[in-house]
Design an enzyme around this catalytic site. Structure first.
Site, PDB file in Angstrom:
ATOM      1  N   SER A 140       1.291   9.213  -7.965  1.00 43.67           N
ATOM      2  CA  SER A 140       1.785   8.450  -6.827  1.00 43.67           C
ATOM      3  C   SER A 140       1.773   9.307  -5.569  1.00 43.67           C
ATOM      4  O   SER A 140       2.172  10.474  -5.599  1.00 43.67           O
ATOM      5  CB  SER A 140       3.210   7.963  -7.079  1.00 43.67           C
ATOM      6  OG  SER A 140       3.723   7.322  -5.919  1.00 43.67           O
ATOM      7  N   TYR A 153      11.556   9.588 -10.106  1.00 42.78           N
ATOM      8  CA  TYR A 153      10.187   9.062 -10.172  1.00 42.78           C
ATOM      9  C   TYR A 153       9.181  10.101  -9.682  1.00 42.78           C
ATOM     10  O   TYR A 153       8.170  10.372 -10.344  1.00 42.78           O
ATOM     11  CB  TYR A 153      10.098   7.789  -9.330  1.00 42.78           C
ATOM     12  CG  TYR A 153       8.726   7.156  -9.292  1.00 42.78           C
ATOM     13  CD1 TYR A 153       8.253   6.426 -10.374  1.00 42.78           C
ATOM     14  CD2 TYR A 153       7.912   7.283  -8.169  1.00 42.78           C
ATOM     15  CE1 TYR A 153       6.988   5.837 -10.331  1.00 42.78           C
ATOM     16  CE2 TYR A 153       6.655   6.702  -8.120  1.00 42.78           C
ATOM     17  CZ  TYR A 153       6.201   5.975  -9.210  1.00 42.78           C
ATOM     18  OH  TYR A 153       4.953   5.400  -9.175  1.00 42.78           O
TER      19      TYR A 153
END
Length: 245
Positions: A140, A153
């Site tokens: 990401s 995350y």
């Protein structure tokens, strides 16, 4: 690498980016294993769409956080198609909270799916992929943004990038490339859930192209890495984010 008769396994491909990757690889000529953890109906819809378009696909249930289930997933893929050439780790979750507010259950689940799941899939792929194959992990671009509430995350995705680059070195001598694609904000259920229209619009304008990514944007990058034109790209993190960071 010609895609004729090649087989691709895509984890977490019942919906969102993973589903679009599965459909794109099928259009490119791969036979596709559509993996899902719990959404049998959506996974079968992806398979049906691929078959209706003239491709070959099967849906296989497995929780990639479970090493035994991951091994069974690879067994099922080999039984279905007899080989594995491309493995894409797309399964993931995103539970957002300030670090001070993250409970143990949310931390453990995020690490189990995003990090351990990618590790389990990478370990099996390293053992079973045919020489000349491709491994593509999903990271990401939020790693570079340091956004509040994304701490756990981001930690898992940063670890995925480390695994990716080490595994690329460990595949020496087998012609297997290992890369990661790091999307920016993409218009999926995972991203849009719980966000106000104002926040979505603000995040869409973070990149100079001033729009959210679409699943097809990310699938195209994965298809490049999985196909013949991506043969010389190895050990890289491709930040597919419209120039956000």
């Amino acid at each position: 690498m010609s895609t004729s008769a090649k087989v691709a396994l895509v984890t977490g491909s019942s919906r969102g980016i993973g589903a679009e990757i599965a459909r794109r690889l099928a259009r490119d000529g791969f036979r596709v294993v559509v993996n899902y953890a719990g959404s049998a109906g959506p996974a079968q819809e992806v398979v049906n769409a691929i078959v209706a378009d003239g491709g070959e696909a099967v849906a296989v249930q497995a929780d990639v956080a479970d090493p035994a289930a991951t091994a069974a997933l690879f067994d099922a893929a080999e039984r279905a198609f007899g080989r594995l050439d491309v493995v894409v780790s797309s399964a993931g979750i995103m539970k957002l909270a300030a670090i001070a507010d993250v409970d143990d259950a949310a931390f453990d689940q995020t690490v189990a799916i995003n990090l351990k799941g990618t590790f389990n899939v990478s370990r099996e792929a390293a053992k079973r992929l045919r020489d000349g194959g491709r491994i593509v992990n999903l990271s990401s671009s939020v790693i570079g943004m340091r956004l509040p509430t994304y701490g756990v995350y981001i930690a898992t995705k940063a670890a995925v990038e480390g695994l990716t680059q080490v595994l690329a070195q460990e595949m020496r001598g087998r012609g297997i490339s290992v890369n990661a694609v790091a999307p920016g904000p993409v218009a999926t259920e995972l991203f849009l859930q719980g966000k106000s229209p104002e926040l979505v619009d603000r995040m869409a304008k973070l990149n100079p192209l001033e729009r959210l990514g679409q699943p097809a944007d990310i699938a195209g990058v994965v298809a490049f890495l999985a196909g013949p034109d991506g043969a010389w790209v190895n050990g890289q993190i491709l930040r597919a984010n419209g120039g956000m960071c």
